[in-house]
Design a protein around this motif. Structure first.
Motif, PDB file in Angstrom:
ATOM      1  N   TYR A   1      71.407  16.000  76.751  1.00  0.00           N
ATOM      2  CA  TYR A   1      72.327  15.863  75.617  1.00  0.00           C
ATOM      3  C   TYR A   1      72.025  16.987  74.629  1.00  0.00           C
ATOM      4  CZ  TYR A   1      73.883  14.419  70.986  1.00  0.00           C
ATOM      5  OH  TYR A   1      74.430  14.408  69.737  1.00  0.00           O
ATOM      6  N   ALA A   2      73.071  17.556  74.056  1.00  0.00           N
ATOM      7  CA  ALA A   2      72.899  18.611  73.056  1.00  0.00           C
ATOM      8  C   ALA A   2      73.868  18.406  71.904  1.00  0.00           C
ATOM      9  CB  ALA A   2      73.125  19.992  73.677  1.00  0.00           C
ATOM     10  N   ASN A   3      73.425  18.749  70.715  1.00  0.00           N
ATOM     11  CA  ASN A   3      74.262  18.718  69.523  1.00  0.00           C
ATOM     12  C   ASN A   3      74.280  20.119  68.905  1.00  0.00           C
ATOM     13  OD1 ASN A   3      74.070  17.952  66.155  1.00  0.00           O
ATOM     14  ND2 ASN A   3      75.814  17.296  67.359  1.00  0.00           N
ATOM     15  N   TRP A   4      75.477  20.679  68.758  1.00  0.00           N
ATOM     16  CA  TRP A   4      75.654  21.981  68.110  1.00  0.00           C
ATOM     17  C   TRP A   4      76.381  21.714  66.793  1.00  0.00           C
ATOM     18  CZ3 TRP A   4      77.186  26.373  72.021  1.00  0.00           C
ATOM     19  CH2 TRP A   4      76.326  26.319  73.125  1.00  0.00           C
ATOM     20  N   PHE A   5      75.784  22.106  65.689  1.00  0.00           N
ATOM     21  CA  PHE A   5      76.346  21.763  64.388  1.00  0.00           C
ATOM     22  C   PHE A   5      76.357  22.979  63.466  1.00  0.00           C
ATOM     23  CE2 PHE A   5      71.870  20.837  64.647  1.00  0.00           C
ATOM     24  CZ  PHE A   5      71.320  21.309  63.474  1.00  0.00           C
ATOM     25  N   ASN A   6      77.215  22.902  62.452  1.00  0.00           N
ATOM     26  CA  ASN A   6      77.416  24.043  61.555  1.00  0.00           C
ATOM     27  C   ASN A   6      76.160  24.372  60.764  1.00  0.00           C
ATOM     28  OD1 ASN A   6      78.501  21.408  60.209  1.00  0.00           O
ATOM     29  ND2 ASN A   6      77.914  22.716  58.495  1.00  0.00           N
ATOM     30  N   ALA A   7      76.019  25.657  60.466  1.00  0.00           N
ATOM     31  CA  ALA A   7      74.924  26.141  59.626  1.00  0.00           C
ATOM     32  C   ALA A   7      75.531  26.837  58.414  1.00  0.00           C
ATOM     33  CB  ALA A   7      74.042  27.119  60.405  1.00  0.00           C
ATOM     34  N   ASN A   8      74.839  26.748  57.290  1.00  0.00           N
ATOM     35  CA  ASN A   8      75.290  27.444  56.092  1.00  0.00           C
ATOM     36  C   ASN A   8      75.001  28.927  56.247  1.00  0.00           C
ATOM     37  OD1 ASN A   8      76.095  25.056  54.794  1.00  0.00           O
ATOM     38  ND2 ASN A   8      73.999  24.653  54.124  1.00  0.00           N
ATOM     39  N   SER A   9      75.994  29.665  56.690  1.00  0.00           N
ATOM     40  CA  SER A   9      75.813  31.078  56.988  1.00  0.00           C
ATOM     41  C   SER A   9      76.825  31.917  56.216  1.00  0.00           C
ATOM     42  CB  SER A   9      75.977  31.329  58.486  1.00  0.00           C
ATOM     43  OG  SER A   9      76.003  32.701  58.759  1.00  0.00           O
ATOM     44  N   PRO A  10      76.366  32.948  55.516  1.00  0.00           N
ATOM     45  CA  PRO A  10      77.291  33.829  54.806  1.00  0.00           C
ATOM     46  C   PRO A  10      77.883  34.888  55.718  1.00  0.00           C
ATOM     47  CG  PRO A  10      75.052  34.532  54.395  1.00  0.00           C
ATOM     48  CD  PRO A  10      74.965  33.289  55.256  1.00  0.00           C
ATOM     49  N   ASP A  11      77.483  34.911  56.978  1.00  0.00           N
ATOM     50  CA  ASP A  11      77.870  35.997  57.877  1.00  0.00           C
ATOM     51  C   ASP A  11      79.132  35.719  58.671  1.00  0.00           C
ATOM     52  OD1 ASP A  11      75.627  37.411  57.071  1.00  0.00           O
ATOM     53  OD2 ASP A  11      74.372  36.416  58.573  1.00  0.00           O
ATOM     54  N   GLY A  12      79.843  34.657  58.352  1.00  0.00           N
ATOM     55  CA  GLY A  12      81.064  34.360  59.081  1.00  0.00           C
ATOM     56  C   GLY A  12      81.042  32.972  59.671  1.00  0.00           C
ATOM     57  N   ASP A  13      81.854  32.767  60.708  1.00  0.00           N
ATOM     58  CA  ASP A  13      81.965  31.439  61.303  1.00  0.00           C
ATOM     59  C   ASP A  13      81.476  31.453  62.742  1.00  0.00           C
ATOM     60  OD1 ASP A  13      84.044  32.509  62.876  1.00  0.00           O
ATOM     61  OD2 ASP A  13      85.505  32.064  61.314  1.00  0.00           O
ATOM     62  N   ALA A  14      81.665  30.321  63.404  1.00  0.00           N
ATOM     63  CA  ALA A  14      81.142  30.151  64.751  1.00  0.00           C
ATOM     64  C   ALA A  14      82.106  30.601  65.835  1.00  0.00           C
ATOM     65  CB  ALA A  14      80.784  28.679  64.968  1.00  0.00           C
ATOM     66  N   SER A  15      83.124  31.378  65.468  1.00  0.00           N
ATOM     67  CA  SER A  15      84.111  31.816  66.459  1.00  0.00           C
ATOM     68  C   SER A  15      83.512  32.783  67.478  1.00  0.00           C
ATOM     69  CB  SER A  15      85.306  32.475  65.764  1.00  0.00           C
ATOM     70  OG  SER A  15      84.888  33.599  65.002  1.00  0.00           O
ATOM     71  N   GLY A  16      82.299  33.273  67.229  1.00  0.00           N
ATOM     72  CA  GLY A  16      81.651  34.147  68.198  1.00  0.00           C
ATOM     73  C   GLY A  16      81.152  33.413  69.426  1.00  0.00           C
ATOM     74  N   SER A  17      81.120  32.081  69.370  1.00  0.00           N
ATOM     75  CA  SER A  17      80.687  31.282  70.515  1.00  0.00           C
ATOM     76  C   SER A  17      81.907  30.887  71.349  1.00  0.00           C
ATOM     77  CB  SER A  17      79.963  30.019  70.036  1.00  0.00           C
ATOM     78  OG  SER A  17      79.793  29.116  71.105  1.00  0.00           O
ATOM     79  N   ASP A  18      81.951  31.355  72.587  1.00  0.00           N
ATOM     80  CA  ASP A  18      83.072  31.005  73.466  1.00  0.00           C
ATOM     81  C   ASP A  18      83.154  29.500  73.702  1.00  0.00           C
ATOM     82  OD1 ASP A  18      83.862  33.645  73.756  1.00  0.00           O
ATOM     83  OD2 ASP A  18      82.577  33.979  75.507  1.00  0.00           O
ATOM     84  N   ILE A  19      81.999  28.851  73.754  1.00  0.00           N
ATOM     85  CA  ILE A  19      81.982  27.405  73.990  1.00  0.00           C
ATOM     86  C   ILE A  19      82.564  26.651  72.798  1.00  0.00           C
ATOM     87  CG2 ILE A  19      80.453  25.411  74.238  1.00  0.00           C
ATOM     88  CD1 ILE A  19      78.733  27.100  76.081  1.00  0.00           C
ATOM     89  N   LEU A  20      82.102  26.987  71.600  1.00  0.00           N
ATOM     90  CA  LEU A  20      82.612  26.286  70.410  1.00  0.00           C
ATOM     91  C   LEU A  20      84.095  26.555  70.182  1.00  0.00           C
ATOM     92  CD1 LEU A  20      79.618  26.636  67.917  1.00  0.00           C
ATOM     93  CD2 LEU A  20      80.372  24.597  69.167  1.00  0.00           C
TER      94      LEU A  20
END
Length: 203
Positions: free
Chosen positions: A118-137
């Protein structure tokens, strides 16, 4: 914070369970360093099972797979055949943690294994953009979730891998592996293939 608490609780349970478990020919604590030497004083193991029977705890790094971008892993050999894994990782604008059950098959330097977890991928407070760089997300989240950087993706996973076990000499316990996994996101019911590689040192 909730994810971190769950991860720490699992880690404590896994280590406690491993300490109380008995394996063939060894009652060592998971934190004890146990080695086997030949007549010439060289550390030597006959198989991956014998190595994992002596060496209970492995620490390592990985990329891809359940970890996502880059992460750190802990593996506890409950028995030579079975291990519990725990990991934390990170990618651009997201963090991850995972737990997994691994079944080893007996061999020597190269040995196969299967894994479920089981895995949980969750948002991080990042000023560098969003999670669109992950093909899975991008495949399991909506554009709104990615844009607002507010999400928690929950995956069940299954797959197989192949690992190289160093069985002799000063580097005994070094383990390289590669694996192929299928991630199924519970909220979106999307199933995605992924691959990961890593390095673990069993002491």
């Amino acid at each position: 914070m909730k994810s971190l608490i769950i991860a720490l609780a699992f880690l404590t349970t896994a280590v406690s369970f491993a300490q109380s478990s008995e394996t063939e020919g060894s009652n060592q604590s998971v934190f004890s360093r146990s080695q086997k030497f030949d007549n010439e004083g060289v550390e030597l193991y006959d198989s991956n099972y014998e190595l994992k029977n002596y060496k209970k705890l492995g620490l390592g790094v990985s990329t891809g797979g359940l970890t996502g971008g880059f992460g750190f892993n802990l593996e506890v050999n409950l028995k030579p055949t079975d291990a519990l894994g725990f990991g934390i990782g990170m990618g651009k604008a997201y963090n991850t943690f995972h737990i997994a059950w691994k079944h080893n098959y007996e061999s020597n330097y190269l040995s196969p294994y299967t894994k479920v977890g089981y895995a949980n991928w969750f948002n991080a407070n990042s000023p560098d953009g969003d999670a669109s760089g992950s093909d899975i997300l991008k495949r399991v989240l909506s554009e709104k979730q990615i844009h607002e950087n507010k999400f928690s993706a929950n995956f069940i996973a299954g797959g197989m891998g192949l690992e190289y076990n160093q069985l002799e000499g000063e580097l005994s316990g070094v383990n390289f592996y590669g694996e192929l996994m299928v991630l199924g996101e519970l909220n979106s019911s999307v199933y995605l293939p992924t691959a990961g590689v890593g390095l673990t040192y069993f002491y």
